[in-house]
Design a protein around this motif. Structure first.
Motif, PDB file in Angstrom:
ATOM      1  N   TYR A 122      -5.366  -7.789  -2.530  1.00  0.00           N
ATOM      2  CA  TYR A 122      -6.409  -8.602  -3.151  1.00  0.00           C
ATOM      3  C   TYR A 122      -7.008  -7.962  -4.392  1.00  0.00           C
ATOM      4  O   TYR A 122      -7.762  -8.607  -5.123  1.00  0.00           O
ATOM      5  N   LEU A 123      -6.660  -6.695  -4.692  1.00  0.00           N
ATOM      6  CA  LEU A 123      -7.323  -6.046  -5.820  1.00  0.00           C
ATOM      7  C   LEU A 123      -6.324  -5.435  -6.799  1.00  0.00           C
ATOM      8  O   LEU A 123      -6.043  -6.005  -7.836  1.00  0.00           O
ATOM      9  N   VAL A 144      13.318   2.655   0.954  1.00  0.00           N
ATOM     10  CA  VAL A 144      12.620   2.149   2.131  1.00  0.00           C
ATOM     11  C   VAL A 144      11.733   0.974   1.734  1.00  0.00           C
ATOM     12  O   VAL A 144      11.180   0.928   0.626  1.00  0.00           O
ATOM     13  N   ARG A 145      11.591   0.030   2.640  1.00  0.00           N
ATOM     14  CA  ARG A 145      10.626  -1.059   2.459  1.00  0.00           C
ATOM     15  C   ARG A 145       9.415  -0.766   3.330  1.00  0.00           C
ATOM     16  O   ARG A 145       9.547  -0.499   4.526  1.00  0.00           O
ATOM     17  N   ILE A 146       8.220  -0.804   2.729  1.00  0.00           N
ATOM     18  CA  ILE A 146       6.987  -0.510   3.437  1.00  0.00           C
ATOM     19  C   ILE A 146       6.116  -1.763   3.362  1.00  0.00           C
ATOM     20  O   ILE A 146       5.755  -2.219   2.279  1.00  0.00           O
ATOM     21  N   SER A 147       5.788  -2.319   4.501  1.00  0.00           N
ATOM     22  CA  SER A 147       5.085  -3.596   4.554  1.00  0.00           C
ATOM     23  C   SER A 147       3.773  -3.440   5.315  1.00  0.00           C
ATOM     24  O   SER A 147       3.714  -2.768   6.341  1.00  0.00           O
ATOM     25  N   ALA A 148       2.726  -4.061   4.797  1.00  0.00           N
ATOM     26  CA  ALA A 148       1.426  -4.009   5.469  1.00  0.00           C
ATOM     27  C   ALA A 148       0.695  -5.320   5.256  1.00  0.00           C
ATOM     28  O   ALA A 148       0.939  -6.047   4.292  1.00  0.00           O
ATOM     29  N   GLY A 149      -0.232  -5.587   6.156  1.00  0.00           N
ATOM     30  CA  GLY A 149      -0.990  -6.830   6.101  1.00  0.00           C
ATOM     31  C   GLY A 149      -0.313  -7.934   6.880  1.00  0.00           C
ATOM     32  O   GLY A 149       0.900  -7.921   7.116  1.00  0.00           O
ATOM     33  N   GLY A 150      -1.107  -8.890   7.344  1.00  0.00           N
ATOM     34  CA  GLY A 150      -0.565  -9.994   8.113  1.00  0.00           C
ATOM     35  C   GLY A 150       0.051  -9.504   9.410  1.00  0.00           C
ATOM     36  O   GLY A 150      -0.464  -8.604  10.076  1.00  0.00           O
ATOM     37  N   ALA A 151       1.210 -10.059   9.748  1.00  0.00           N
ATOM     38  CA  ALA A 151       1.884  -9.687  11.000  1.00  0.00           C
ATOM     39  C   ALA A 151       2.353  -8.239  10.996  1.00  0.00           C
ATOM     40  O   ALA A 151       2.566  -7.650  12.061  1.00  0.00           O
ATOM     41  N   ALA A 152       2.507  -7.642   9.817  1.00  0.00           N
ATOM     42  CA  ALA A 152       2.950  -6.248   9.732  1.00  0.00           C
ATOM     43  C   ALA A 152       1.840  -5.270  10.110  1.00  0.00           C
ATOM     44  O   ALA A 152       2.105  -4.084  10.333  1.00  0.00           O
ATOM     45  N   LEU A 153       0.604  -5.749  10.154  1.00  0.00           N
ATOM     46  CA  LEU A 153      -0.577  -4.921  10.431  1.00  0.00           C
ATOM     47  C   LEU A 153      -0.761  -3.884   9.321  1.00  0.00           C
ATOM     48  O   LEU A 153       0.009  -3.829   8.361  1.00  0.00           O
ATOM     49  N   ALA A 154      -1.797  -3.065   9.422  1.00  0.00           N
ATOM     50  CA  ALA A 154      -2.081  -2.084   8.380  1.00  0.00           C
ATOM     51  C   ALA A 154      -2.928  -0.961   8.950  1.00  0.00           C
ATOM     52  O   ALA A 154      -3.833  -1.189   9.759  1.00  0.00           O
ATOM     53  N   TRP A 155      -2.653   0.270   8.491  1.00  0.00           N
ATOM     54  CA  TRP A 155      -3.422   1.433   8.959  1.00  0.00           C
ATOM     55  C   TRP A 155      -4.822   1.453   8.349  1.00  0.00           C
ATOM     56  O   TRP A 155      -5.738   2.051   8.907  1.00  0.00           O
ATOM     57  N   GLY A 156      -4.975   0.859   7.146  1.00  0.00           N
ATOM     58  CA  GLY A 156      -6.261   0.859   6.455  1.00  0.00           C
ATOM     59  C   GLY A 156      -6.238  -0.177   5.357  1.00  0.00           C
ATOM     60  O   GLY A 156      -5.483  -1.146   5.418  1.00  0.00           O
ATOM     61  N   ASN A 157      -7.036   0.012   4.312  1.00  0.00           N
ATOM     62  CA  ASN A 157      -7.091  -0.999   3.258  1.00  0.00           C
ATOM     63  C   ASN A 157      -6.185  -0.674   2.074  1.00  0.00           C
ATOM     64  O   ASN A 157      -6.251  -1.333   1.030  1.00  0.00           O
ATOM     65  N   ASN A 158      -5.344   0.353   2.185  1.00  0.00           N
ATOM     66  CA  ASN A 158      -4.248   0.590   1.254  1.00  0.00           C
ATOM     67  C   ASN A 158      -2.943   0.362   2.004  1.00  0.00           C
ATOM     68  O   ASN A 158      -2.879   0.537   3.222  1.00  0.00           O
ATOM     69  N   ASN A 159      -1.901   0.037   1.275  1.00  0.00           N
ATOM     70  CA  ASN A 159      -0.589  -0.039   1.900  1.00  0.00           C
ATOM     71  C   ASN A 159       0.002   1.366   2.014  1.00  0.00           C
ATOM     72  O   ASN A 159       0.281   1.847   3.105  1.00  0.00           O
ATOM     73  N   VAL A 160       0.161   2.036   0.876  1.00  0.00           N
ATOM     74  CA  VAL A 160       0.671   3.414   0.860  1.00  0.00           C
ATOM     75  C   VAL A 160      -0.372   4.299   0.196  1.00  0.00           C
ATOM     76  O   VAL A 160      -0.865   3.980  -0.887  1.00  0.00           O
ATOM     77  N   PRO A 193      -0.600 -14.951  -1.375  1.00  0.00           N
ATOM     78  CA  PRO A 193      -1.803 -14.232  -1.773  1.00  0.00           C
ATOM     79  C   PRO A 193      -2.449 -13.542  -0.574  1.00  0.00           C
ATOM     80  O   PRO A 193      -2.201 -13.911   0.574  1.00  0.00           O
ATOM     81  N   ASP A 194      -3.268 -12.544  -0.858  1.00  0.00           N
ATOM     82  CA  ASP A 194      -3.954 -11.821   0.209  1.00  0.00           C
ATOM     83  C   ASP A 194      -5.268 -12.544   0.514  1.00  0.00           C
ATOM     84  O   ASP A 194      -6.356 -12.089   0.172  1.00  0.00           O
ATOM     85  N   THR A 195      -5.142 -13.676   1.149  1.00  0.00           N
ATOM     86  CA  THR A 195      -6.316 -14.512   1.409  1.00  0.00           C
ATOM     87  C   THR A 195      -7.272 -13.882   2.410  1.00  0.00           C
ATOM     88  O   THR A 195      -8.454 -14.205   2.441  1.00  0.00           O
ATOM     89  N   GLY A 196      -6.775 -12.955   3.225  1.00  0.00           N
ATOM     90  CA  GLY A 196      -7.638 -12.296   4.189  1.00  0.00           C
ATOM     91  C   GLY A 196      -8.278 -11.025   3.679  1.00  0.00           C
ATOM     92  O   GLY A 196      -8.983 -10.336   4.420  1.00  0.00           O
ATOM     93  N   SER A 197      -8.046 -10.709   2.386  1.00  0.00           N
ATOM     94  CA  SER A 197      -8.604  -9.490   1.781  1.00  0.00           C
ATOM     95  C   SER A 197      -8.323  -8.262   2.641  1.00  0.00           C
ATOM     96  O   SER A 197      -9.199  -7.448   2.920  1.00  0.00           O
ATOM     97  N   GLU A 198      -7.055  -8.116   3.030  1.00  0.00           N
ATOM     98  CA  GLU A 198      -6.676  -7.003   3.896  1.00  0.00           C
ATOM     99  C   GLU A 198      -6.397  -5.716   3.120  1.00  0.00           C
ATOM    100  O   GLU A 198      -6.774  -4.630   3.550  1.00  0.00           O
ATOM    101  N   LEU A 199      -5.704  -5.832   1.989  1.00  0.00           N
ATOM    102  CA  LEU A 199      -5.231  -4.655   1.273  1.00  0.00           C
ATOM    103  C   LEU A 199      -5.908  -4.557  -0.085  1.00  0.00           C
ATOM    104  O   LEU A 199      -5.687  -5.385  -0.972  1.00  0.00           O
ATOM    105  N   ARG A 200      -6.702  -3.530  -0.254  1.00  0.00           N
ATOM    106  CA  ARG A 200      -7.388  -3.310  -1.522  1.00  0.00           C
ATOM    107  C   ARG A 200      -6.407  -2.844  -2.598  1.00  0.00           C
ATOM    108  O   ARG A 200      -6.447  -3.305  -3.730  1.00  0.00           O
TER     109      ARG A 200
END
Length: 575
Positions: free
Chosen positions: A244-245, A179-195, A215-222
């Motif tokens: 970003y981390l 499976v491909r799991i995408s978060a951040g940007g247009a994919a949105l995100a439930w929180g600051n982790n992807n999985v 790059p994660d310029t918006g500091s969306e995903l820790r």
């Protein structure tokens, strides 16, 4: 697996860890993991055997720690289908033509506990959008080895994408495949982790892509993959990037492995670290690149969220073998509060050349404190931490109900073996101040129960490494006078011993073409004539006695290279 610089097909075999050639994680058969049909007996999905056993805890749990792919066995599964384009959540979900539309609809049809069948959720090619109503939260489903729950991209690896990431809690025997799991940007995100996995056991990610913004310029995903308070977690042939981390962050995880995966493009911290009493983990055949820092065994942990009996060191029994680390701003590898840690037969290329002054190798100490967190209830951190101290754990003594600040650099190392690696900075790159960063001894806080003096170099063994960093005359980074670790008084690790037992700035490693992705040694080059040393086995008799921690795997014998070739003749590096 995404292939970047210095990476080819990985095959591994390590004596003592029941490792037998497993290349880049197996390609699933056309039927996928388990045959279709209600109650039908499934296939193994092409897995290898179960690895060595890390130990048995007080509840009788067995912690699996090995280098072969996780053994699915012969699961019995019932198929559910999800088609994000043509499905309907009012459908039966039992066939492709009667597919559901959302993953949550399929998840809701699983029983709380599987007793007569497992379930395979077949995701048809397409994109499952972020579920704002459920916030991509999936919880409370218990499978077994015979009756697991599987989420599978049925039309091929990467054909089904889950947008928004996944937040998974309190599950057992849950397997994600292809499976491909995408978060951040247009994919949105439930929180600051992807999985995120929490309070779960027997979790497998095989052939999974975890994708964030680069790059994660918006500091969306820790963090891309955060796992805490779990047992037996297996990552195989995955591509993990974007945040970003940190790429992989495991806290209080016992048993599992990270094999044949790529972890890359994390600008803020370590590509991967294990901490918080994590134990019995094999990390092998991976590629770490384009990150601020590489791999660390140990880091910093809030004592309140740790679990007994792993209450002393940050990590226990970690084996980091046959990996490639390249294009890293800071430390290629680090150990910060580790017990029985093996760093062997890895190749690091173009690392720690940042002007900030990192060493190629960090031998530091872990950070520890007691801080109140909502996950364990409010205003009870000191009660929990004092209970752990009473059991024999290590932490600065808490003094107030709100919890206390973290104290840097206080959890020691013991029995860290750095053997037969290649650390190579090509011409024009070098560390700013020294190749090694080994912390000097210090005195722990009163009442912490941490051994005094607190050492980063207690039975630190650095031997058989081929190191080139700046050429002759460049500083090694350790001093005989005790201002750093490995002083003259340390018989196991000191400047004289390091010069005698390693090739340091005397030999430029002859690799085929590292600039263009080939870190193999040239066929008749100097890597094959470099001196290597047999790696001694660990002991467990010097582990803290209270509370007693189950013993890990003591053998450290490595018999093959990263591409499966026999180490005859033996030589340093991943290949």
């Amino acid at each position: 697996m995404k292939t970047g610089l210095c990476m080819t097909t990985i095959l591994l075999a390590v004596v003592g860890w029941t490792l037998v050639g497993a290349g880049c994680a197996p390609t699933p058969p056309s039927t996928g993991p388990g045959a279709a049909g209600t109650g039908g007996t499934g296939g193994t999905g092409g897995t290898g055997g179960t690895g060595g056993t890390g130990g048995t805890g007080g509840t009788g749990t067995t912690y699996v720690a090995g280098f072969t792919n996780y053994d699915l066995g012969t699961p019995i599964v019932t198929d559910l289908w999800v088609d994000p384009n043509a499905g309907n959540d009012a459908n039966a979900g039992t066939s492709r033509s009667q597919a559901l539309r959302t993953l949550y609809a399929a998840w809701s049809r699983l029983p709380a506990t599987n007793t007569t069948t497992g379930y395979r959720i077949n995701l048809v090619a397409g994109i499952l959008p972020y579920d704002a109503g459920q916030q991509n939260y999936y919880a409370d489903k218990q499978g077994t080895q015979q009756y697991p729950n599987i989420i599978y991209a049925v039309d091929g690896r990467g054909t089904a994408t889950v947008n928004g990431g996944l937040n998974i809690n309190n599950v057992s025997h849950l397997y994600l495949q292809d499976v491909r799991i995408s978060a951040g940007g247009a994919a949105l995100a439930w929180g600051n982790n992807n999985v995120h996995f929490e309070a779960s056991d027997h979790v497998l990610l095989r052939g999974v892509t975890i994708a964030g913004p680069v790059p994660d310029t918006g500091s969306e995903l820790r963090e891309a993959l955060k796992v805490n308070q779990c047992e037996n977690v297996f990552v195989e042939d995955c591509d993990i990037y974007g945040g970003y981390l940190t790429g992989i962050d495991w806290v209080t995880v016992q048993g599992g492995h990270i094999l044949n995966s790529s972890i890359h493009d994390f600008a803020g911290d370590w590509a991967t670290y294990l901490k918080g009493g994590t134990a019995y983990i094999a990390v092998a055949g991976n590629e770490f690149y384009n990150c601020h820092l590489g791999f660390s065994a140990g880091q910093a942990t809030n004592f309140e969220i740790m679990q007994s009996p792993w209450l002393h060191y940050e990590v226990y029994d970690i084996k980091f073998v046959n990996n490639v680390i390249h294009d890293i701003e800071g430390n290629a590898v680090g150990v910060q509060g580790g017990y029985n840690i093996l760093i062997a037969y890895n190749t690091a290329y173009r690392v720690a050349a940042d002007a900030a002054g990192f060493g190629m190798i960090l031998l530091g100490r872990g950070t520890r404190g007691c801080q109140d967190t909502a996950e364990n209830g409010a205003n009870n951190a000191d009660t929990i931490c004092n209970g752990f101290l009473a059991a024999g754990g290590w932490c600065p003594a808490p003094t107030n109900p709100a919890g206390d600040a973290m104290v840097d650099d206080i959890i020691p190392n013991r029995n860290v073996y750095v053997y037969n690696n290649i650390f190579y900075n090509p011409a024009g790159t070098q560390t700013a101040y020294g190749t090694l960063d080994v912390h000097a001894s210090t005195t722990p806080p009163a009442g912490s129960q941490i051994p005094s003096p607190t050492l980063a170099d207690n039975n630190l063994q650095i031997r058989g490494n081929l190191i080139y960093d700046g050429g002759p005359g460049h500083a090694l980074g350790v001093e005989a006078d005790g201002s750093t670790g490995c002083p003259a008084a340390n018989s196991a690790c000191n400047p004289t011993q390091l010069a005698a037992d390693n090739a340091i700035n005397t030999v430029v490693p002859a690799l085929v073409d590292p600039e263009h992705g080939d870190c193999r040694p040239t066929a008749t080059g100097n890597v094959f004539s470099a001196t290597v040393y047999a790696i001694p086995a660990f002991v467990w008799s010097d582990a803290p006695a209270s509370p007693a921690v189950p013993a890990g795997t003591l053998s450290n014998s490595v018999t093959t290279t990263a591409d499966g070739s026999a180490r005859t003749p033996d030589r340093p590096g991943a290949y």
